[in-house]
Design an enzyme around this catalytic site. Structure first.
Site, PDB file in Angstrom:
ATOM      1  N   TRP A  91       5.463  -5.261  12.417  1.00 14.62           N
ATOM      2  CA  TRP A  91       5.243  -4.901  13.815  1.00 14.62           C
ATOM      3  C   TRP A  91       4.283  -5.872  14.495  1.00 14.62           C
ATOM      4  O   TRP A  91       4.155  -5.862  15.718  1.00 14.62           O
ATOM      5  CB  TRP A  91       4.686  -3.477  13.912  1.00 14.62           C
ATOM      6  N   ASP A  92       3.609  -6.694  13.691  1.00 18.68           N
ATOM      7  CA  ASP A  92       2.719  -7.717  14.242  1.00 18.68           C
ATOM      8  C   ASP A  92       3.415  -8.484  15.367  1.00 18.68           C
ATOM      9  O   ASP A  92       2.792  -8.854  16.368  1.00 18.68           O
ATOM     10  CB  ASP A  92       2.327  -8.729  13.162  1.00 18.68           C
TER      11      ASP A  92
ATOM     12  N   GLU B 104      -3.806   2.085   8.290  1.00 14.50           N
ATOM     13  CA  GLU B 104      -3.237   2.232   6.959  1.00 14.50           C
ATOM     14  C   GLU B 104      -4.197   2.863   5.959  1.00 14.50           C
ATOM     15  O   GLU B 104      -3.870   2.986   4.775  1.00 14.50           O
ATOM     16  CB  GLU B 104      -2.719   0.885   6.468  1.00 14.50           C
TER      17      GLU B 104
END
Length: 773
Positions: A364-365, A492
């Protein structure tokens, strides 16, 4: 994290200079001096190779999107777990040039290195090296080299080496090698590094060698792709051709005259069956090499410099008053350009094409961190990144079925070719917000470009197909709220929770956007709407269902603390003992079992704070300040994605010193190796976060809600800064100094925006507006 870095390079605003050859920093510098063009990536190892101690080099060459696959082995498996991993391959080394002075091999770690400098000038895109070396037997040479990976021809690497004998005459041998005996870095205890594969992943199919030309033909064992790696060498005379196991050499034996330079030029090309039919690969390789030889290195270098002049003319961010920061800024932008795929079939990995960290996977970076940089600086590359997601839509549909969703599409958390490659689902597949992140980037693109053609052809279907997943995994609770359970947000260190704030808020925006797009398509482009409805088998009631879910979305909020809760349970957890945790125990993921971390109130990175940026207009200033204060106290910033977001929000809420400190953690993260793992590749998201820190942070730029807004501030350590953005066919320059802000319309007819809430309108007739500080 190293918070007191030593700046090892002179503070040149355009150039990175290495002035000593040190085995202790060689592995890191291989990354920093890497070259790439979005397809080929070549680490900064010298042409003659490296004879230093074990663990001080990884001589890698990589091709974006070219991968091997292997089964993921679970001791205990379950339905829907990712089955196959994909990892970027270290492909044959085509840059090798060995130099022999009579019977002595040139090796800068032997004999005496009397002068040395290596330079990477981001205006030219050429890596240069110059040195003076005396062999153990007393022969002295001057050596210079130049290397580029062509932006104009994606398959081409070119290099040139010049050797001048300074105190002798005699036989000099030049050995130009194409070496296929390479392998990938094997994984160790750090889950961010390396692949589980051992040994070679490329099988030799055949070779071709004649005169100055060499080629290796190989095939991946499992993914089945063919690769042709080819070289064409120019040097005086005809070479002796040698063949070894996976190694082809051209040996040129030359009679050197004292003070007379000897030059060798080498061109290399890589072609794979991911791009072309197998029977075309060799012919295409020869054609690229012959064209390069016809042009010559000087012409290729001139073309490289012209490409970069155009890039910097649009993308350069100028920092006035801090050369170290200016160096970091341009270094980061240059590496982003080197790393990003621009063919619609490739993306940009977390480590670019500079190393093997995260196995070359895309995350998703791209959408949340990197996409804005290209959207506002090179919109055509932003479109290519979206085309990659369009190419992966069918894979995302299949993934949704694997996850028991009868309709819709679920994009993979980490991938190369479109399949889910994350073997650890709590911090992988559970991050369903990837769908909303993709939709968010599409919305940004449409608002910034007005590209209705792409929306009609691709964008609307992606947005609507991915929106279906929210109504599949969400439900209405007994209070009538739409809730999304058992997901992981950006943080995370907090996994598998109910109602992660970021996920719910982004899902809400996604559902609203999908419903609005469906309406607009039906109203303005009925033929396209009918086609998309057929393709998706869209029920006419679904857009209303999306609107209903968005309207009733549960967004956790603690009335007592007056903050947005990261999830239903976050505030009920025991806070991590930060005071009692030794510095050497960070990052936490390398020192504590995930369950230990999950039970605590601790964040790896921005989560709620990221929502404050992306959905800025949905929060007031007081909310942002309270949220920032609370989450800053429990965030470790163990992720390189974190500091830039905290910097931006700190700037917005008036914490100028914190904004600057967080920004500096990001701006030179790789140059100063503050996370201690740049040797395995640059951090592309943090690099893009540096641009965001200037434009979104100090520039106060926001575009959510369809309006362009600025609220510039000037860090007290700077004299000024300047950046440019593309928007709706216009090119706007924003210049901030101690006296005020100047907005200049450099291209386009007209542009409207606000400055600290006041309306500004620029036109071709009146292209400049100034606001006093």
């Amino acid at each position: 994290m190293n918070t007191n870095p030593t700046h090892r390079f002179p503070p040149d605003p355009w150039c990175l200079r290495e002035q000593a050859l040190d085995p202790a920093t060689h592995f890191l510098n291989e990354t920093l001096f890497a070259l790439g063009n979005g397809y080929i990536g070549v680490r900064g190892t010298a042409e003659e190779g490296w004879s230093g101690p074990a663990g001080t080099s990884l001589d890698g060459t990589y091709l974006n999107g070219f991968y091997e696959s292997e089964p993921i082995h679970y001791p205990e498996t379950a339905h829907g777990l990712a089955k196959t991993n994909q990892f970027m391959l270290n492909v044959p080394n085509a840059k090798g040039i060995g130099i022999w002075l009579e019977d002595e091999r040139f090796d800068p770690l032997q004999g005496r290195l009397e002068a040395y400098e290596r330079r990477l000038d981001v205006r030219t895109g050429v890596l240069e090296r110059s040195l003076r070396w005396t062999s153990p037997q007393g022969r002295t040479i001057a050596l210079s080299s130049r290397r580029l990976v062509s932006f104009a021809e994606k398959h081409l690497l070119a290099l040139e080496v010049e050797v001048t004998p300074l105190n002798f005459a005699g036989t000099v041998r030049i050995v130009a090698a194409l070496d296929g005996a390479v392998k990938n870095l094997e994984a160790g205890d750090d889950p961010r590094v390396g692949s589980s594969v051992s040994g070679a992943s490329l099988e030799l199919v055949g070779t071709e060698q004649a005169g100055h030309f060499s080629a290796l033909v190989q095939r991946t064992r499992n993914s089945g792709f063919m690769l042709v790696s080819a070289t064409l060498t120019e040097a005086t005379g005809e070479p002796e051709c040698r063949r070894g196991n996976l190694r082809l050499e051209q040996v040129y034996t030359l009679q050197a005259v004292q003070d007379q330079p000897l030059r060798v030029t080498k061109y290399a090309a890589y072609h794979t069956s991911r791009d072309y039919p197998e029977n075309e690969l060799m012919a295409r390789s020869r054609a690229v090499l012959e064209a390069a030889r016809a042009d010559g290195f000087a012409a290729l270098a001139a073309r490289q410099e012209a490409y970069l002049a155009d890039f910097w003319g649009h993308a350069d961010v100028e920092i006035i008053g801090d050369d170290l920061l200016q160096q970091g800024m341009r270094f980061n932008e240059f590496h982003l350009l080197q790393s990003v795929g621009r063919d619609g079939k490739t993306n940009i990995s977390a480590k670019g094409v500079t190393g093997e960290g995260y196995e070359g996977h895309y995350f998703w970076d791209t959408e949340i961190y990197i996409f804005p940089f290209f959207l506002y600086n090179k919109p055509e590359i932003a479109r290519a990144l979206l085309e990659y997601r369009w190419a992966g839509l069918e894979s995302a549909r299949r993934r949704a079925r694997q996850m028991s969703h009868p309709k819709g599409a679920l994009y993979p958390w980490r991938t190369i070719a479109g399949e889910e490659c994350s073997a650890y689902f709590p911090a992988g597949t559970a991050q369903y917000h990837i769908n909303a992140d993709v939709a968010y980037s599409i919305r940004q693109y449409l608002e910034a470009t007005g590209d209705d053609d792409w929306m009609r052809a691709h964008g609307a279907e992606i947005v609507m197909e991915t929106a279906r997943i929210w109504t599949a995994i969400g439900s209405y609770d007994r209070h009538g709220r739409f809730v999304i359970n058992e997901v992981t947000g950006p943080d995370e260190y907090t996994a598998l929770v109910n109602n992660n704030y970021y996920t719910n808020a982004m899902a809400q925006a996604h559902l609203e956007f999908a419903a609005a797009l469906s309406d607009r398509l039906a109203r303005e482009f009925p033929d396209d709407h009918a086609r998309v409805v057929r393709s998706m088998e869209l029920d006419p009631a679904e857009p209303d269902e999306w609107r209903r879910a968005a309207g009733r979305m549960f967004l956790p909020y603690d009335a007592e603390l007056r903050i947005h809760e990261q999830d239903d349970s976050f505030l009920s957890k025991k806070r991590w003992d930060f005071a009692g945790t030794p510095k050497e125990n960070y990052p936490l993921l390398l020192n504590y079992h995930p369950m230990v971390i999950y039970r605590h109130q601790v964040c790896k990175q921005a989560d709620v704070v990221l929502a404050l940026l992306l959905l800025s207009s949905r929060f007031d200033a007081a909310d942002k300040q309270r949220d920032f204060d609370y989450y800053e106290a429990v965030t470790t910033h163990d992720s390189s994605l974190s500091s830039c977001i905290f910097s931006i929000i700190a700037a917005e809420v008036g914490y100028a010193d914190k904004a600057y400190d967080y920004f500096m953690e990001t701006a030179r993260l790789d140059l100063d190796d503050t996370h201690g793992n740049t040797c395995h590749g640059v951090h592309t998201a943090a690099m893009a976060g540096t641009w965001m820190g200037v434009a979104y942070g100090f520039g106060g730029m926001r575009t959510d809600g369809g309006t362009l807004r600025f609220a510039p501030t000037l860090p007290k350590r700077w004299q000024g800064y300047r950046f440019r953005i593309h928007l709706r066919g216009c090119l706007l320059q924003v210049s901030v100094t101690e006296t005020g802000t100047i907005y200049s319309l450099l291209q386009g007819d007209a542009l409207e925006f606000t400055h600290h809430g006041r309306g500004v309108a620029l036109t071709a007739a009146q292209p400049q507006h100034e606001e006093a500080a």
